[in-house]
Scaffold this motif. Structure first.
Motif, short mmCIF file in Angstrom:
data_model
loop_
_atom_site.label_atom_id
_atom_site.label_comp_id
_atom_site.label_asym_id
_atom_site.label_seq_id
_atom_site.Cartn_x
_atom_site.Cartn_y
_atom_site.Cartn_z
N GLU A 49 0.84 -1.19 0.00
CA GLU A 49 0.00 0.00 0.00
C GLU A 49 0.88 1.25 0.00
O GLU A 49 2.09 1.17 0.20
CB GLU A 49 -0.90 0.03 1.24
CG GLU A 49 -0.12 0.06 2.53
CD GLU A 49 -1.01 0.03 3.75
OE1 GLU A 49 -2.24 0.14 3.61
OE2 GLU A 49 -0.45 -0.12 4.85
N HIS A 50 0.24 2.41 -0.25
CA HIS A 50 0.88 3.69 -0.01
C HIS A 50 0.42 4.24 1.31
O HIS A 50 -0.68 3.96 1.74
CB HIS A 50 0.50 4.69 -1.12
CG HIS A 50 1.26 4.49 -2.41
ND1 HIS A 50 0.69 3.99 -3.57
CD2 HIS A 50 2.57 4.74 -2.72
CE1 HIS A 50 1.60 3.93 -4.53
NE2 HIS A 50 2.77 4.37 -4.04
N ARG A 51 1.30 5.05 1.92
CA ARG A 51 0.83 5.78 3.09
C ARG A 51 1.52 7.14 3.10
O ARG A 51 2.61 7.29 2.53
CB ARG A 51 1.10 5.01 4.37
CG ARG A 51 2.55 4.92 4.81
CD ARG A 51 2.61 4.40 6.27
NE ARG A 51 3.98 4.16 6.67
CZ ARG A 51 4.82 5.13 7.07
NH1 ARG A 51 4.43 6.41 7.07
NH2 ARG A 51 6.05 4.86 7.41
N ASP A 57 10.46 9.30 8.42
CA ASP A 57 10.43 8.16 7.51
C ASP A 57 11.68 8.17 6.62
O ASP A 57 12.30 9.20 6.39
CB ASP A 57 9.17 8.22 6.63
CG ASP A 57 7.93 7.77 7.38
OD1 ASP A 57 8.09 7.10 8.45
OD2 ASP A 57 6.81 8.09 6.95
N VAL A 74 4.32 10.34 -0.56
CA VAL A 74 3.79 9.09 0.02
C VAL A 74 4.88 8.04 0.00
O VAL A 74 5.80 8.09 -0.82
CB VAL A 74 2.56 8.57 -0.76
CG1 VAL A 74 1.37 9.49 -0.57
CG2 VAL A 74 2.90 8.42 -2.24
#
Lengths: 294, 493
Positions: A49-51, A57, A74
């Motif tokens: 998935e993307h977040r 990060d 993202v």
């Protein structure tokens, strides 16, 4: 399949295990490649998935193409496919000799079943025999090729000596820095702080499965009169006058033990299955795979 | 048998040994050895049980029961159990024995010579047992509870005297009054610390005694069992005329009660005393606890007046005393009076008029000469002799008026006195009960008659030896003209 294997896993049981192995999910953080999706998300090839980007990060994981399209930073999240270890801690104390059939026989077959499920999924399976501490610590077996060895180890378990499950579990945790499936097959007749030890395992990321093996005589003791009860493990004597109130008090304590284990399982998202020695094992393994809490 | 008492209650302390005995049984348990997987849960369970009950359950074992029983018996033996009859040491005892009529009722226990024991016999036997149980130094008194309370023997230590007083008691045909007897006993014993009153009775009281609140302990020992008793509780015998035949009839009214719990059939008979001939009889069906009136009648003959009657309800029961009643045939409706004078046609006119004026009098006249020859004179008849004193007088009571001077029926008749004074008269005699001589004075006595002036005429009345004097005059002032004094006599009867 060898004679030993067939004694522990009869063909019908194996067929059932073959069906169930695909449903086995180990919710543990582990390393190495394998068929299991670990709960820890990592950097393997399978996109999940993307977040949205959050400060701190890793900038290398930003999907720049997506950023170019949307203007929002993202991160690409990949499912980590890691090889996990299914550690089966089997209680090998003298108390496991009791029951009809003996509790140790049931514990052996359940240990073999769990090992089969893991090995059949190309995972690793490790058998640990618990007595007064860590009695036997076998090396993990890998894949289907490791099944005969694993079953031989299971078949070699003898029920003798005392119990210190907490000590055994702590020893396993020390020797296993990578979390995995930690199945404890025991009658849990141990005055030590077993729950605390298992709690430490859960904190370390292990996926816990508690298999509580109970003999029929333990559930419904048919005693009447004055007895000097001798502990099969310690030789300690307890004088009890078996009357209705004594039996009721014992039943309450046994129920309390089950309740403690059940509450622990719910709290740590573990599986708790209580097995009577005289019940068929296929449904038991099914409940384990389904991660039920009895 | 009296209530059980313990002379040495400290002996019961032996019962305390039951505690260690039971503890030994709790501790001394042979347990079966059993190997179990783990005692961990059992230890916890046992801890739970111990928290609830400090001791394990005591199982009833034969050996424990036998040993406990032996210990209890031993403790009882040491405490010297006895009945109250033998525990009268240091006390003063009043034995009240009910001697009322109901105590004469027979019991179902055979006594001497095949006779059934009465309730009183049993009460006396119990009382004698009590006396035998008296320890030396103990004083006892015996009170007889009849209609009145009587101390048969005062407080005494001599058991022989006490026993003799008890043995001498007989049932009386009266209603007992236990309350008075108990009160008397309490009054005699209230000054003593250790005193007790024991009442022996059958429990049948006309007036139930109140034994509560007395200062001395009172214990009632009941003797005898309830019996089915039929009794004549009331009698009344009267004479009167039969309304149909107009003939005289004697009627006996009886009230018969069945005190039993079941209906009884009984026969009530009436006969003369000393005769077996039944005058009248009735068959009765007596419901329980009910009174039944009965009327028995017969026609009397002149000789029947005054005769004794026996009224009997049969069959007799355990209490025969109330199965029989006695009565007397009353006089007829008119009293026969025979007026005798030397010449029957020349009797005192005032005397004849006075007698004839009473409607209850059947007056007939006869000469003194013919008096002895009269055969059909009623034995209850009143004979009034005027101016004579024959030696042989038939009939019942005799009144001699104006007796001649000299001996008369053993009485020496003196000369006449003038205006005699009456100094006293007998008031207790039935014949004088309703008569007063106050203000009576003799004014004048003439030959053959007494003239009355004032309320009445009195005269000297002297009785023959053996009889009571009814009127005592002042002899010095007694005068009589003509032939002398008046006296009433019942010669030889």
């Amino acid at each position: 399949m060898s004679g030993t294997q067939s004694a522990l896993l009869d063909p019908d049981f194996v067929r059932e295990l073959e069906v169930l192995r695909r449903r086995l999910e180990i919710r543990a953080r582990a390393g190495g490649a394998g068929e299991h999706s670990a709960r820890r998300r990592g950097g393997s090839a399978e996109f999940q998935e993307h977040r949205p980007y959050a400060p701190g990060d890793d900038l290398r994981r930003i999907d720049w193409a997506a950023y170019a399209r949307t203007g929002e930073p993202v991160l690409k999240v990949f499912r980590s496919e890691e090889e996990v270890v299914a550690r089966v801690v089997c209680d090998g104390s003298a108390s496991m000799r009791f029951g009809e059939p003996p509790k140790i026989d049931v514990a052996r077959r359940i240990s073999a079943a769990i090992g089969y499920l893991a090995l059949a999924k190309s995972e690793r399976a490790q058998l640990i025999v618990a007595g007064e501490g860590l009695t036997t610590h076998n090396l993990p077996q890998r894949g289907r090729s490791g099944l005969p060895g694993f079953l031989r180890q299971v078949d070699a378990i003898e029920a003798e000596g005392g119990t210190d499950l907490a000590k055994a579990i702590d020893a396993v945790l020390r020797r296993s820095p990578r979390p995995g499936l930690l199945a404890v097959v025991s009658d849990f007749l141990d005055g030590g702080d077993v729950l605390a030890a298992m709690g430490r395992g859960a904190m370390a990321g292990h996926d816990l499965v508690l298999v509580h093996v109970v003999a029929h005589d333990e559930l419904d003791p048919k005693f009447d009169g004055d007895f000097a009860l001798e502990d099969a493990e310690t030789g300690a004597i307890v004088e009890v006058t078996m009357d209705a109130s004594a039996l009721e008090a014992y039943a309450l304590r046994l129920m309390g033990l089950s309740e403690e284990l059940r509450a622990f399982a719910k709290k740590h998202r573990a599986c708790y299955v209580r097995v009577r020695t005289d019940e068929p094992l296929e449904p038991v393994v099914r409940r384990i795979v389904s991660r039920e809490v009895d | 048998m009296g209530k059980l008492e313990l002379l040495l209650p400290k002996g019961l302390w032996l019962l305390a040994l039951l505690v260690p005995l039971i503890i030994l049984y709790i501790l001394k348990v042979k347990r079966k050895r059993l190997v179990v997987p783990s005692t961990w849960l059992w230890v916890s369970a046992k801890r739970d049980l111990l928290a609830k009950a400090p001791f394990r359950k005591l199982l009833a074992q034969l050996s424990l029961i036998l040993q406990a029983l032996a210990l209890i018996l031993l403790a009882l033996a040491f405490s010297r159990p006895s009945t109250k009859g033998s525990d009268l040491s240091g006390t003063r005892l009043a034995i009240v024995i009910d001697v009322s009529a109901s105590m004469g009722a027979a019991t179902n226990e055979e006594g001497e010579a095949g006779r059934m024991k009465t309730r009183l016999d049993k009460a006396k036997s119990s009382a004698l047992d009590l006396v035998k149980g008296l320890t030396p130094g103990t004083e006892a008194m015996v009170v007889e509870a009849g209609r009145d309370a009587r101390i048969a023997t005062p407080l005494d230590r001599d058991t022989r005297r006490i026993s003799a007083a008890i043995e001498g008691m007989t049932p009386q045909d009266v209603e007992g009054d236990l309350g008075t007897a108990v009160a008397l006993s309490v009054d005699r014993l209230k000054t003593f610390d250790a005193a007790r009153v024991i009442v022996l009775t059958d429990g049948y009281f006309a007036k139930p005694p109140s034994l509560e609140g007395v200062s001395v302990p009172v214990e009632v020992l009941t003797v005898g069992d309830p019996i089915d008793n039929v009794a004549i509780v009331r009698t009344d015998v009267r004479s009167g005329a039969d309304p149909k035949t107009k003939q005289e009839e004697v009627q006996a009214f009886l009230l018969v009660v069945n005190y039993g719990a079941a209906p009884r059939e009984a026969y009530v008979t009436m006969r003369f005393d000393g005769s077996d001939d039944v005058l009248a009889s009735r068959r009765l069906m007596l419901p329980p606890s009910e009174k039944v009136p009965v009327v028995l009648s017969f026609r009397p003959t002149p000789g029947d007046y005054g005769r004794g009657l026996v009224l009997d309800v049969s069959p007799h029961d355990a209490m025969p005393v109330d199965d029989v009643a006695f009565a007397r045939v009353p006089a007829g409706d008119r009293l026969p009076v025979l007026l005798a004078a030397p010449d029957k046609d020349k009797a005192s006119g005032w005397l004849e008029r006075a007698l004839a004026s009473d409607p209850g009098v059947a007056l007939s006249r006869v000469s003194v000469q013919d008096l002895a020859a009269q055969k059909d004179i009623d034995p209850g008849a009143l004979v009034v002799i005027d101016g004579a004193c024959p030696s042989d007088i038939p009939g019942g009571d005799v009144v001699v008026v104006h007796p001649p001077e000299g001996d008369c029926l053993g009485v020496k008749v003196g000369p006449a006195s003038d205006k005699p004074m009456i100094t006293s008269w007998e008031t207790g005699d039935a014949r004088m009960r309703f008569l007063t001589l106050d203000g009576v004075a003799i004014a004048l006595v003439t030959s053959g008659e007494v003239e009355v002036e004032g309320a009445a005429t009195g005269a000297r009345a002297t009785l023959i030896p053996g009889c009571a004097v009814l009127v005592t005059p002042d002899e010095g002032s007694l005068r009589a003209s003509g032939s002398g004094d008046l006296f009433v006599a019942t010669p030889g009867r």
